[in-house]
Design an enzyme around this catalytic site. Structure first.
Site, mmCIF file in Angstrom:
data_model
loop_
_atom_site.group_PDB
_atom_site.id
_atom_site.type_symbol
_atom_site.label_atom_id
_atom_site.label_comp_id
_atom_site.label_asym_id
_atom_site.label_seq_id
_atom_site.Cartn_x
_atom_site.Cartn_y
_atom_site.Cartn_z
ATOM 1 N N GLY A 28 47.273 -12.539 -1.591
ATOM 2 C CA GLY A 28 48.333 -13.547 -1.578
ATOM 3 C C GLY A 28 48.600 -14.093 -0.189
ATOM 4 N N LEU A 30 48.619 -17.173 0.537
ATOM 5 C CA LEU A 30 47.387 -17.971 0.600
ATOM 6 C C LEU A 30 47.450 -19.056 1.666
ATOM 7 C CD1 LEU A 30 46.750 -18.381 -3.241
ATOM 8 C CD2 LEU A 30 45.917 -16.598 -1.709
ATOM 9 N N HIS A 34 41.661 -19.182 2.108
ATOM 10 C CA HIS A 34 41.515 -18.751 0.708
ATOM 11 C C HIS A 34 41.093 -19.935 -0.163
ATOM 12 C CE1 HIS A 34 44.696 -15.705 2.010
ATOM 13 N NE2 HIS A 34 43.723 -14.941 1.551
ATOM 14 N N GLY A 146 35.781 -13.938 2.817
ATOM 15 C CA GLY A 146 35.783 -14.645 4.102
ATOM 16 C C GLY A 146 34.994 -13.876 5.145
ATOM 17 N N LEU A 175 37.818 -20.209 8.493
ATOM 18 C CA LEU A 175 38.516 -21.470 8.805
ATOM 19 C C LEU A 175 39.457 -21.212 9.972
ATOM 20 C CD1 LEU A 175 37.264 -22.672 6.316
ATOM 21 C CD2 LEU A 175 39.436 -23.723 5.789
ATOM 22 N N SER A 184 44.679 -16.676 8.868
ATOM 23 C CA SER A 184 44.927 -15.349 8.314
ATOM 24 C C SER A 184 46.349 -15.330 7.758
ATOM 25 C CB SER A 184 44.815 -14.318 9.446
ATOM 26 O OG SER A 184 45.451 -13.111 9.073
ATOM 27 N N SER A 185 46.539 -14.565 6.695
ATOM 28 C CA SER A 185 47.899 -14.443 6.140
ATOM 29 C C SER A 185 48.840 -13.871 7.196
ATOM 30 C CB SER A 185 47.892 -13.523 4.924
ATOM 31 O OG SER A 185 46.999 -14.019 3.967
ATOM 32 N N ARG A 186 48.301 -13.019 8.057
ATOM 33 C CA ARG A 186 49.131 -12.375 9.079
ATOM 34 C C ARG A 186 49.646 -13.373 10.127
ATOM 35 N NH1 ARG A 186 48.733 -6.656 9.014
ATOM 36 N NH2 ARG A 186 47.123 -5.995 7.568
#
Ligand code: PAF
Length: 288
Positions: A28, A30, A34, A146, A175, A184-186
């Site tokens: 998640g 996203l 993603h 990824g 990307l 990154s989600s982070r």
């Protein structure tokens, strides 16, 4: 798109699906990275399954699990815009998902003990557990990961090979933001100040990714770490240049394998957020 919130519902939907199944596992939060994996899956297969599951078994630090970004509402909106009517979003609960587990985990040799594996003990057993379980439930023809999580990709390919699963695992390019920071989600956890400085990671790797003399490997690594650590809030946890098949770290004594690719892999604490990235490295001396 169809939402499957339990394994049973998902299995029923999959029984009715026709053609090739593409799978994009996610936790998640996203972002465009993603979405690029999902686009790739949609271009290669007839039905795409996207899972959203923050897998507790891959977090070696409970604090990290607690603060991992969550935004299911906005994730579902994003997915609704790019998925087709027959595509599936799978959002299981941990108890339900893990109740289907056949807990036999393949031995991955050294692959899960180096780099991230050394610094996040247990992380890859959790990743392998959940990806194997998801692969067994979904039985996709293709799966998309990824390249940013380079070691994860190498490990999943090896798991599929060792278990003789008939799944084609594709690594998709990282990307980046316009500054070069890997998506990154982070990144959602970074303050604006730290985020603006985090471009130093990619820039520094790119500035050093051609090595002309084996004697310079150590010097190059030190220069990379020194540049990044010169930013006040930044601390490099590790930097290593590794062979993309064995994940062995190269030193000045190593013989460069012309059939392998080499990646400079890094983990950096940017404030209290841990970021990873990698860039391909080449050796002009290996060509003679
Ligand atoms: O890369 C990730 O987001 C996770 O490690 C994965 C592959 C979804 C497994 O939980």
């Amino acid at each position: 798109m169809i939402l499957a919130e339990s394994v049973t519902v998902l299995k029923e939907l999959l029984k009715k699906s026709v053609g090739e199944i593409g799978f994009v596992p996610t936790m998640g939060a996203l972002h465009k990275g993603h979405l690029s994996l999902i686009k790739e899956s949609k271009s290669k297969t007839t039905t795409t399954v996207v899972s959203i599951f923050i897998n507790p078994t891959q977090f070696n630090d409970p604090g990290d699990l607690k603060k991992y970004p969550r935004d299911i509402e906005s994730d579902l909106k994003l997915l609704d815009n790019i998925l087709s009517d027959n595509d599936i979003v799978f959002t299981p609960q941990a108890d339900d998902l893990y109740s289907f587990e056949n807990p036999v985990i393949p031995d991955l040799g050294n692959l899960d003990k180096v780099l991230e594996g050394k610094h996040r003990p247990g992380h890859f057993s959790g990743v392998v557990r959940v990806v194997k379980l998801l692969f067994e439930i979904i039985d996709p023809d293709r799966a998309f990961f990824g390249q940013k999580d380079f070691q994860q990709l190498v490990i999943i390919k090896e798991m599929v090979r060792r278990l003789e699963m008939k799944i084609e695992v594709t690594g998709c390019p990282t990307l980046r933001e316009s500054t070069g920071l890997a998506m990154s989600s982070r990144n959602k956890l970074l303050t604006n100040n730290i985020r603006s400085k985090a471009s130093i990671i990619y820039k520094t790797l790119k500035n050093h990714n051609v090595i002309t003399d084996p004697g310079k490997i150590c010097e190059t690594s030190s220069a990379i770490i020194k540049t990044i650590d010169s930013i006040e809030e930044f601390r490099t946890e590790y930097f290593e240049i590794v062979n993309d098949k064995t994940l062995e770290s190269i030193t000045k004594e190593s013989i460069i394998d012309p059939s392998a690719k080499y990646y400079g892999c890094i983990a950096v604490f940017a404030g209290n957020v841990r970021l990873i990235d990698n860039v391909e490295f080449s050796f002009s001396f290996a060509k003679g």
